[in-house]
Every structure is written in C-alpha cells, then in structure tokens.
Motif scaffolding. Structure first.
Motif, PDB file in Angstrom:
ATOM      1  N   THR A 197       0.826  -1.200   0.000  1.00  0.00           N
ATOM      2  CA  THR A 197       0.000   0.000   0.000  1.00  0.00           C
ATOM      3  C   THR A 197       0.859   1.247   0.000  1.00  0.00           C
ATOM      4  O   THR A 197       2.077   1.170   0.202  1.00  0.00           O
ATOM      5  CB  THR A 197      -0.968  -0.038   1.204  1.00  0.00           C
ATOM      6  N   GLU A 198       0.221   2.388  -0.244  1.00  0.00           N
ATOM      7  CA  GLU A 198       0.996   3.626  -0.389  1.00  0.00           C
ATOM      8  C   GLU A 198       0.432   4.690   0.534  1.00  0.00           C
ATOM      9  O   GLU A 198      -0.784   4.820   0.664  1.00  0.00           O
ATOM     10  CB  GLU A 198       0.898   4.067  -1.867  1.00  0.00           C
ATOM     11  N   SER A 239      -1.868   2.832   4.891  1.00  0.00           N
ATOM     12  CA  SER A 239      -1.118   1.775   5.586  1.00  0.00           C
ATOM     13  C   SER A 239      -1.602   1.626   7.014  1.00  0.00           C
ATOM     14  O   SER A 239      -1.738   0.524   7.531  1.00  0.00           O
ATOM     15  CB  SER A 239       0.376   2.102   5.606  1.00  0.00           C
ATOM     16  N   SER A 242       4.598  -0.884   3.183  1.00  0.00           N
ATOM     17  CA  SER A 242       4.238   0.495   2.832  1.00  0.00           C
ATOM     18  C   SER A 242       5.223   1.084   1.827  1.00  0.00           C
ATOM     19  O   SER A 242       6.436   1.053   2.053  1.00  0.00           O
ATOM     20  CB  SER A 242       4.262   1.381   4.084  1.00  0.00           C
ATOM     21  N   LYS A 273       5.535   7.052  -5.396  1.00  0.00           N
ATOM     22  CA  LYS A 273       5.457   6.149  -6.546  1.00  0.00           C
ATOM     23  C   LYS A 273       6.754   5.389  -6.732  1.00  0.00           C
ATOM     24  O   LYS A 273       7.832   5.964  -6.683  1.00  0.00           O
ATOM     25  CB  LYS A 273       5.164   6.966  -7.814  1.00  0.00           C
ATOM     26  N   ILE A 332      -2.054  -5.663  -4.217  1.00  0.00           N
ATOM     27  CA  ILE A 332      -1.766  -4.236  -4.389  1.00  0.00           C
ATOM     28  C   ILE A 332      -2.997  -3.471  -3.919  1.00  0.00           C
ATOM     29  O   ILE A 332      -4.089  -3.627  -4.471  1.00  0.00           O
ATOM     30  CB  ILE A 332      -1.440  -3.911  -5.861  1.00  0.00           C
ATOM     31  N   THR A 335      -4.159   0.135  -3.526  1.00  0.00           N
ATOM     32  CA  THR A 335      -3.968   1.570  -3.753  1.00  0.00           C
ATOM     33  C   THR A 335      -5.324   2.215  -4.000  1.00  0.00           C
ATOM     34  O   THR A 335      -6.309   1.525  -4.273  1.00  0.00           O
ATOM     35  CB  THR A 335      -3.073   1.829  -4.982  1.00  0.00           C
ATOM     36  N   ASP A 336      -5.365   3.542  -3.927  1.00  0.00           N
ATOM     37  CA  ASP A 336      -6.607   4.259  -4.224  1.00  0.00           C
ATOM     38  C   ASP A 336      -7.033   3.991  -5.662  1.00  0.00           C
ATOM     39  O   ASP A 336      -6.187   3.754  -6.533  1.00  0.00           O
ATOM     40  CB  ASP A 336      -6.407   5.770  -4.042  1.00  0.00           C
ATOM     41  N   ASP A 348      -3.549   8.423  -9.594  1.00  0.00           N
ATOM     42  CA  ASP A 348      -2.262   8.119  -8.946  1.00  0.00           C
ATOM     43  C   ASP A 348      -2.194   6.662  -8.507  1.00  0.00           C
ATOM     44  O   ASP A 348      -1.179   5.983  -8.681  1.00  0.00           O
ATOM     45  CB  ASP A 348      -2.048   9.030  -7.721  1.00  0.00           C
ATOM     46  N   GLY A 349      -3.297   6.194  -7.923  1.00  0.00           N
ATOM     47  CA  GLY A 349      -3.346   4.795  -7.468  1.00  0.00           C
ATOM     48  C   GLY A 349      -3.188   3.825  -8.623  1.00  0.00           C
ATOM     49  O   GLY A 349      -2.488   2.816  -8.532  1.00  0.00           O
ATOM     50  N   ILE A 379       0.455   3.720  -9.688  1.00  0.00           N
ATOM     51  CA  ILE A 379       1.271   2.900  -8.772  1.00  0.00           C
ATOM     52  C   ILE A 379       1.065   1.413  -9.072  1.00  0.00           C
ATOM     53  O   ILE A 379       2.008   0.635  -9.124  1.00  0.00           O
ATOM     54  CB  ILE A 379       0.937   3.221  -7.297  1.00  0.00           C
ATOM     55  N   ARG A 380      -0.203   1.016  -9.312  1.00  0.00           N
ATOM     56  CA  ARG A 380      -0.486  -0.383  -9.684  1.00  0.00           C
ATOM     57  C   ARG A 380       0.316  -0.789 -10.915  1.00  0.00           C
ATOM     58  O   ARG A 380       0.923  -1.842 -10.954  1.00  0.00           O
ATOM     59  CB  ARG A 380      -1.972  -0.545 -10.039  1.00  0.00           C
TER      60      ARG A 380
END
Length: 619
Positions: free
Chosen positions: A413-414, A419, A435, A439, A480, A482-483, A487-488, A491-492
């Motif tokens: 997670t980010e 986290s 965590s 990115k 994974i 993430t939002d 942005d999420g 990151i994925r």
C-alpha cells in the motif's frame, strides 16, 4: 465443585459424513474463497469430479470429457464405463466407497481416495449423478448431501458414461464465481498430461498430442526460447525444458499422477538438483547452481504409487518413494535426467553451445552484481531491524504444516493513512503490510541491478524472499492496495511492471491481486451496505427505503480501521492479475510501459471514455 460442566455420553456426538465435511470443509478442499484464486474451493470441487473422468480415460475408457459452466451450475460428462448402477448412491454419499481402494484398477490415480465426489455432494446445494451402462441408466439427486430422489431406467439410448451436475453451496462459498481463465488453465493441464484426451469446455475444444512439450510451447514464445524445447519421456516420467532469453527467474510446472503440485515437493527438488548435476558433469565444470538454472522454463510429471502429499488438496508432494520395487523419487529422477539429458546434449551440439553461453553470461552477471547484492543485503538487514515498511504476520506460505499458510497475504500500500488503516484492521496471523513511499520507479527495460540499487524494490524482494527461488515465497497472495484514482492506478501499473520484469512467475502462478474497495457506503439507522459498483449502489438505495445516507469513498485513507476490517476480512474482494495468453511479457511491457505509440494513445482514448461513463453514472 460448583459450576463444573458434566462430561457424559450426551456430550459425545458422532457426526455423519456430510455434517463433518460441511463443518470442516477446509480439511477436504483446502480454503473456501470466492473463485478469485486458482486454489479456491470451487475449483477443487470441479477438479474432484473431473479426476474421476480422467481415471476412466487412463483405464482406456472414454476419450472425451465435456465440461459446462453456466453461472453457478457445473456439468461434467464423460464417456467412460459408468458407475455400477447399484452403487450410484453409495459412491457419492458413503465415505471410503470407490474403485480406488482396489489398487489393481487404480494404481496411480489422482482423486481424493474415496472422498472426492462425497465432498462435492456435501458442499453443493444441488448435486445430481447419472450413470449409463449396458443400455440402462440410474440417477440420484441430493441437496447438501441429503438424498432427495433416485431413479432407475431399464432402457435408454444414452451413451454409456457418467454425468455429474452440481451447484456449489452459496452458504459456504460466499459471493463466488467461476473464472473461465482458471478453469481453462486446469483443463489444459489435463490434456497436456493425457495426450489423446479431448476436453470440451463450453463448446471450446482442448487437445494435446505432445504432452509437456505443448505446455512449454504455450508458456514461452518461440522467439524467447534460447534453444528448441528438450522433451524427454520415460516410464512414469516426462520432462520438458528450455531457457528464456529475457526472463530472470526459474519457472517450474510440476505434476504427480496428473495433479498440478503448485508448491513443488520432493520430485521438483530432485529435478532441480538433477539438472545442475547433469550439466556440470556434461561440461565438466563446477558451475554455480543458480547460474545453471537462471531463466530455466521447465515441466516435470511423474507417476508414483500411493503418493504422500503434505496437504489434502495435494499441492506439495511429500513422498520420497516411487512405490513398488522402484528406487527413491530422488534417485529415479536423477538417473533419468542424467542418462536422457546427457544423451540429448551429446546429440544436439547447437543446444549444448547455446546453453553453455547462457550459463557463462549468468555467471558474469552474478559476479558483477555480487558487490551491490552484498551492500543491498546489509542495507536490508539494517532496515529490517527498524523497518517501518514491513509489518509482518505470523503465518507464512512456507509454513506448510499450518492450515492457514494458504491465507498468508502481503498488502502493498501507499501512504501513511492507508497503511495505518490496513495495519490496524488486518488479521495479524495471516496478513502483512508493506508500505511504499510515493510512486515506485518505472523498472521497464532495466537490468536486475536496479532491484538491489533501489531501496524500495530491494526491501520488497527481501520481504517476499524470492531472490533465489519462488519456492521460498513467504506469502500466497500479494495484494496491491492503492486508491482507485489516477495516482493509485499509476502505482499499480508500476508495481505490475516490476513483477513482470523481474518475477513473472508470481503472476503466472496466480499470486498477484488488486484489492477492490467500495466506492460507496449506503446506510440507514438499521443497516449499512458497502457498494463496489454503481449497480450495487442503486440496489442498496432501492432496498434501504427513504433517504439513506450516501458516502462516496475517495481514497483508502478515508476509511476508518473499524470499517476497513470488512474489506479485508471474510468478504474481501480481489481481482487476480492474469496474463494475456496472446501477448508475450515483452510485448505487454513494451505496449504499456515503452515509448508512447499511436496504438497506446488510441487504446487510452478508447478506454478512458468507458471509465468516464462509469464515473458519470456514479456521480
């Protein structure tokens, strides 16, 4: 003594077969799950039914198996000998009843030894068995293991064989759905291991002439093979192998008596050892084992009499003996590889030269990396003492003796808030959290060096424990989290790129997932509903009456730990990351992560429109 509980005969109750299976389903089919993972119980149910049909094929009865899955209903039809008509009810409802106890008929069978179809029957809210032989037919219908109806026909024009229909029980398998990708993979393994067998799934035909050679042919593109696939067969053993030009990791597909042993075991360990030994002796050089095996893509299938597995679902072989008068598993595999692979390399000088060049190149790369690996390992050791990135759990995938090892999960997670929410609401036994800080790096087209130089990647690799071998992987699921914003998503994409580039085996073996989190919370004074789609929101609004309160979740950090526990507990929803069979990893990475191309721009524009439609609907 006051308050003491009396312990009498009344306290002891004997569960009948179906009650025991329904109370302890994990003992019979491993974990339950909703179908998002390839080893979830609904696939084990299907496998147990197909295994019986495969045993018929192995005995020379029936060359075609038909499988149909429409929604929750599964139908498996074979054209084998058919269950003896007088035993149709017993075979699917009496424990320890079945032909596999007569070892003359089923010396190397694959099923659960007289438990298989009983487990399917007990765990289905509808189960029907129908057998046809000698122009007669018998059928029986059950509900959660209870016989509802049976019928005997003295005359029928149906072809001989067995047909089983079942619907998994939604009380036990919550929100389940069969994913065709997993079913197709399972069926392909069956045809690779049984050349000459045809399986028809929802109208699509699967067939293999060359066994494990065909499996590897589909696993690794011809353009990525260092040399043509080596395919060797003997009695009770078959192997296929090549080396990849681009892949870093080792890749093994191993099978015992037709069972895909996803966690390896004694046969896979012996195979890895035998390859190194044979190659060292062939070149008369004491090459490092990791250099010999680097980038190998291979498969091994063995047949063992009365195999011993380390779990009921048979994902890891524990046997050390082949059975009968044969030598141990290790000696048997070693002798076969030593003779056959050595002969092959002597006869195929081009392959032998290409393989040696690959080993020397791997050795050079390893030596170049050795300094930086040592620094990275020291750094990881220091970091683990005060590592804020990994909050570990107690049970890991490598703890084969513990029931929960298949539930071991690492959430990546980010950001501190997300986290924090996951860490506070997780199950500390089986769920760990890693965590990220911002990115991650785009690792496309970078060499393995970057994994050691980049602190984040190095610590992630150390947490997973996959530097040397996938066999040491510490978590069954890597999720994974993430939002669901731009942005999420980015990151994925960067994390998937990292795994595809350096550890594609994690994805190929079905270990990587995306966590689904709800878009909305809809509640009134009595009830709270979490909705993952605009359709679920609409349904909740219709069912919860007038003016319920609606909350739109924008990020994981907004969800309190008290609520988060609902999304990573029993009702967790995961989307598995699967590879597109029609695209190689190289093509995939180039398309998504390479330089901008008109093709990709077109793809983004087309798909962005779809995303916008969904957002507009939910606004």
């Amino acid at each position: 003594m006051a308050g003491e509980t009396k312990y009498t005969e009344d306290n002891i109750r004997s569960l009948d077969w179906k009650e025991h299976i329904r109370m302890r389903p994990g003992m019979y089919i491993g974990k339950l799950g909703d179908g998002s993972s390839a080893d979830d119980g609904i696939y084990i149910l299907l496998k147990e039914v197909i295994d019986n049909s495969i045993d018929e094929f192995v005995m020379g009865a029936g060359k075609t198996i038909e499988v149909s899955i429409q929604g929750e209903r599964v139908i498996v039809r074979d054209y084998g000998r058919g269950i003896p008509l007088g035993k149709v009810v017993d075979v699917v409802s009496k424990m320890n009843t079945g032909g596999k106890y007569d070892s003359r008929a089923f010396k190397k069978s694959v099923g659960l030894n007289g438990v298989g179809t009983k487990a399917v029957n007990a765990l289905s809210n509808y189960f029907r068995v129908e057998s046809t032989r000698d122009g007669k037919s018998a059928s029986a219908e059950f509900e959660r293991g209870e016989l509802q109806d049976k019928e005997m026909l003295d005359e029928t024009s149906r072809r001989k064989g067995t047909k089983i229909t079942f619907v998994p029980d939604d009380e036990i398998f919550k929100n389940f759905k069969y994913r065709p990708e997993y079913v197709v993979r399972m069926l392909k393994y069956y045809v690779y291991l049984n050349p000459g067998l045809t399986i028809i799934f929802n109208g699509e035909k699967y067939y293999s002439e060359n066994g494990l050679k065909d499996l590897l042919g589909e696993t690794i593109n011809e353009s990525d093979r260092l040399y043509p696939i080596i395919h060797l067969r003997g009695e009770d053993i078959e192997i296929a192998l090549t080396h990849s030009k681009t892949q870093y990791s080792e890749e093994y597909h191993s099978f015992v008596n037709g069972q895909n042993t996803t966690q390896g075991g004694t046969h896979q360990a012996a195979f890895r050892e035998a390859i190194v030994k044979t190659i060292r002796e062939f070149y008369n050089k004491n090459y490092d084992a990791s250099d010999v095996r680097k980038s190998i893509v291979s498969a091994i299938a063995v047949k063992v009499m009365e195999p011993v597995f380390e779990s009921q679902t048979k994902t890891k072989l524990g046997s050390t003996e082949m059975g009968g008068k044969l030598p141990t598993v290790r000696t048997f595999i070693n002798d076969f590889v030593k003779t056959q692979l050595d002969n092959y390399l002597h006869k195929n000088a081009e392959t032998a030269d290409a393989l040696q060049r690959k080993i020397i190149q791997a050795e050079r790369e390893r030596k170049e990396l050795s300094g930086i690996r040592k620094l990275a390992k020291d750094r990881a050791k220091k970091a683990s003492l005060h590592n804020k990135k990994l909050r570990d759990c107690r049970v890991h995938l490598t703890d084969n003796k513990k029931d929960a090892h298949l539930d071991s999960t690492l959430f990546i997670t980010e950001g501190d808030s997300a986290s924090g929410s996951i860490t506070k609401s997780r199950n500390v036994n089986t769920q760990a959290v890693f965590s990220l800080r911002g990115k991650p790096l785009n690792s496309y087209n970078m060499s393995k060096k970057i994994v050691y130089e980049n602190e984040e990647f190095n610590l992630l690799q150390a947490a997973l424990n996959i530097e040397d071998s996938m066999e040491d992987l510490r978590y069954n699921k890597i999720v994974i989290a993430t939002d669901a914003d731009v942005d999420g998503m980015h990151i994925r994409l960067l994390l998937i790129t990292f795994f595809l580039q350096f550890f594609p085996e994690l994805i190929k073996k079905g270990h990587l997932y995306i966590l689904q989190t709800p878009l909305f919370r809809v509640r009134n004074k009595k009830e709270t509903r979490y909705c993952y789609t605009p359709e679920e929101r609409a349904q909740a609004l219709a069912e919860l009456g007038k003016n319920p309160e609606i909350t739109r979740f924008k990020g994981l950090g907004e969800i309190s730990p008290d609520e988060f526990v609902h999304f990573i507990g029993d009702d967790i929803r995961l989307d598995p990351i699967m590879l597109d069979e029609n695209m190689s990893i190289e093509e995939l990475l180039k398309f998504y992560m390479g330089k901008n191309t008109p093709d990709r721009q077109e793809f983004i524009i087309d798909n962005l429109k779809v995303e916008l439609d969904v957002v507009e609907e939910s606004a």
